[in-house]
Structure formats: C-alpha cells, structure tokens
Write an enzyme that holds these catalytic residues in place. Sequence first.
Site, PDB file in Angstrom:
ATOM      1  CE1 TYR A 180      73.799  36.355  53.567  1.00 43.48           C
ATOM      2  CE2 TYR A 180      74.922  34.647  52.310  1.00 43.48           C
ATOM      3  CZ  TYR A 180      74.792  35.976  52.693  1.00 43.48           C
ATOM      4  OH  TYR A 180      75.661  36.912  52.196  1.00 43.48           O
TER       5      TYR A 180
ATOM      6  CD  GLU B 275      73.528  39.613  51.995  1.00 41.02           C
ATOM      7  OE1 GLU B 275      74.649  39.326  52.440  1.00 41.02           O
ATOM      8  OE2 GLU B 275      72.845  40.562  52.428  1.00 41.02           O
TER       9      GLU B 275
END
Length: 415
Positions: free
Chosen positions: A113, A201
């Site tokens: 992530y 993101e």
Amino acid sequence: MKIHEYQARELCRGAGLPVPSGRVIQSIEEAAGAYKEAAAGQGSPLVVIKAQVHAGGRGKAGFVKLVKSPAEAEAAARFMFTNRMVSNQTPPEGLEVKKLLVAAGVEIEKEFYLAITTDRGTRRNVLIASREGGVEIETVAHERPEAILKEPLHPLLGLQPFQARRVAFGLGLVGKQVNQAVAIMTRLAELFVAKDCTLAEINPLVLTPKSTDHPDGQLLAIDAKFSFDENALFRHKDVAALFDASEENPAEARARTFGLTYIALDGSIGCLVNGAGLAMATMDIVKLEGERFAKGGKGIEPANFLDVGGGATEEAVTEAFQIILSDPQVKGVLVNIFGGIMRCDVIAQGIVNAARKHRNPDGSTGFKVPLVVRLEGTNVEAGRKLLEAAKSEIPTMQAATDLTDAARKVCAAVA
Ligand code: GDP
Ligand code: MN
C-alpha cells in the site's frame, strides 16, 4: 473531486510511474477486441477487467476479474455492465457501471500500500505505506496500526531521499527493488503537490515474481485512486476536464453548476443559507430544536447543507429551492440569510420566483411545504416588503425574528 482509476493511471504514467497499459470500453461488444489488444501488447494471456466507478472495494465485490480468453473477458464485461456494484464504499443500492478498464494483467509476488495525503493533525502532507497492501488495508490500519509506515513530508522540501529509502527498507524491499520504490514514492509525492491532490493512493503497488529481465522483480502500480482539492481546480484545467458528472449525486452536481454548495443529508428540513459557517450553525440549531420533537429516539433533522454563497443571483436562489424541493424527504424549508455581500431583496425575489416556478406533483405551482424565513442584514427592509407583498402567493410562509425562533417554527410546522 474524484476521478476514475483509468484517469489516475494516466496521470501516474505521465509522471513516470510504472503502470501496466490498458484501455477503456463502454460496451460488452468491445470486450473481446480489447482483450486481444491487451494480451498481444504484453505477450501473455493474463488480462484484468475492472469496473470504473468512483468507489473502491471492487475486488471483493467481483468487479475486478482476471481473464485468460476473449470469451472470459466478454463474460466478465457482461456481468459488470448488467449488475450494480455494491461494496462497503457505495450506497446500499450500489452503482451503475458505465465503463470498464481492460488492462494487462500482472503476476503478483507481493502487494503493498502506498499513498500521500494531508495529515490535519500535523498539518503536513504524509506518505503512508504498508507491506500489507491489497484489499484489506482498512482492517490492517484498524487492527494493527504498527503495520502502517508514515513519513511526514517537509512543506518545502517534500519527500526526502532518506525518507523514501527508510520506507522502502520498512516494506522489506531488497536489491534493485529499493531504487524502484524510491523513484515511485518520489514521483508520487511530486505529483501530489503539482496537481493539488487531497489523496494520491496506489493500492496495490505490486512486486512481480523474479524473471530473467527483472532478476529482482518489478514494482508496478496496478490500482490508483486520486482526489483533488476543488478550490485549486482553477489552476489545473487538465484535472478539471477529468470530472465525470455522471458519477456524482445528481442534485449535488446540479448545484455545483449554479455555484451552490449542496450536500444531501437524510433529515426532513431543507435548509437554504448564505455562508458555510452560518449553514453549519443552522444545521446545529435545527438538530437542537428538532430534539424536542423526537419520536422513537430520532428528532427532526436537516435534509441538506446548502450554502448559496456570498454573491448569489435570483436565479441561483430559485435553483436552490428547486434542488431542495426535489428531495422527497423534505417536509419543511428553513431560509436563513444574514445579508452582508448577499442582499436580502435578492433572496426575497428568488424565493418569490421559486414559488411561481415550482411545480407540485399534482401540477399546481407554489410551495406545499411550510417555509420559514429569517432575513437580516443588507436591504432587509426591501426584502421583507417583497415577501409581505407575495404573502397570498406563498400561504405556507412564516417570518422568523432570529435563528432560534426560525428553527423552532420550522420544526413545529413539520412535527
Ligand atoms: P479495488 O478492490 O477496488 O481496490 O481494486 P484493485 O484494482 O485494487 O484490485 C483488487 C485486487 O485484485 C488486488 O488487490 C489484486 O489482488 C487483484 N488484482 C488486480 N489486478 C490484478 C492483476 O493484474 N493481476 C493479479 N494477479 N491480480 C490483480
Ligand atoms: Mn485497490
């Protein structure tokens, strides 16, 4: 402002981030052809089909599918175009899927992530990373916050090389992977600032298995989610052009075109206010006064937030009414204006015009719901006169002396 994954991938590619190629389709018929293109482009039969909606959780909902033939691609496309996507990030009725991304599929060794956002607590941008990326990142953040790495970004210097390396090592990367990760993080941080993002993101950032071309594997961004500061869109025409109105709440999108800030909520009192601070105070008072009429633990609550802004025109006020009344849950309307730049007579004329223009389901015009108006400030006398003169046209209208009085009156009227 949010954008689609395929648009975010383009932005990333433009900034030099490694992103597998793909193309967007809008019908089932295009699926097989797009599959062949993607498979031929990378010389492998593995292709991924992904629903393009402004919500995540697609993988778990079955709206990200790996396929290995044109027929499988077509079946996946049929499923996604003919079902609504429901995830924990969508409304309960789900979202209609209008576009699919057909992209080169990748083999995954590990998922990470990576994101940049603004940390309001430290008032800095922050890089967030985790070696447990993929579809469960929210659970990881909640249950094992120590598995989330954070690096605050210096306001002027941004992400510094030592910070990027620290994160790369923290992710357990080795060899050539480290420099790949540093480049990715650095470019993402630069992109975040350059485009005035509120979120950039990548989840997952994947490591591919070792191969002869890439003995340490390759880091690739295979999902990207970006959102932008709307107050900065004026200086990013390229970003503003990515706006997809069909993904917005229709009333909120309509409001935006008239310069109104409208946010739908689930109560029954429509609110029309000038100024965001006053609009918030109005909602607080409605909730407070609405408590007195609580039934089964639930009081009377606002149906929306609506700020007409400082310099709204009569037309914008009329439009604001139309938007508020288009919500079937609205049982009463509270107008709270403290005129500074905004003139009370403009508001009053907007109200009168709105009453003349508004069509009820039975075809009649005028307001059926109770309307409470509190006007104060610039040109208030002229505004009151206008409303007084229109009294017979708007029989459900009451004047209020102050904000508390207004909230009490509108709650009592709908209770
Ligand atoms: P999201 O669920 O909406 O965040 O959609 P993602 O694009 O992140 O996909 C969800 C999951 O599907 C990823 O975490 C991967 O595990 C898997 N996935 C997506 N694309 C690929 C791919 O190209 N190859 C493989 N093997 N898995 C993929
Ligand atoms: Mn994802």
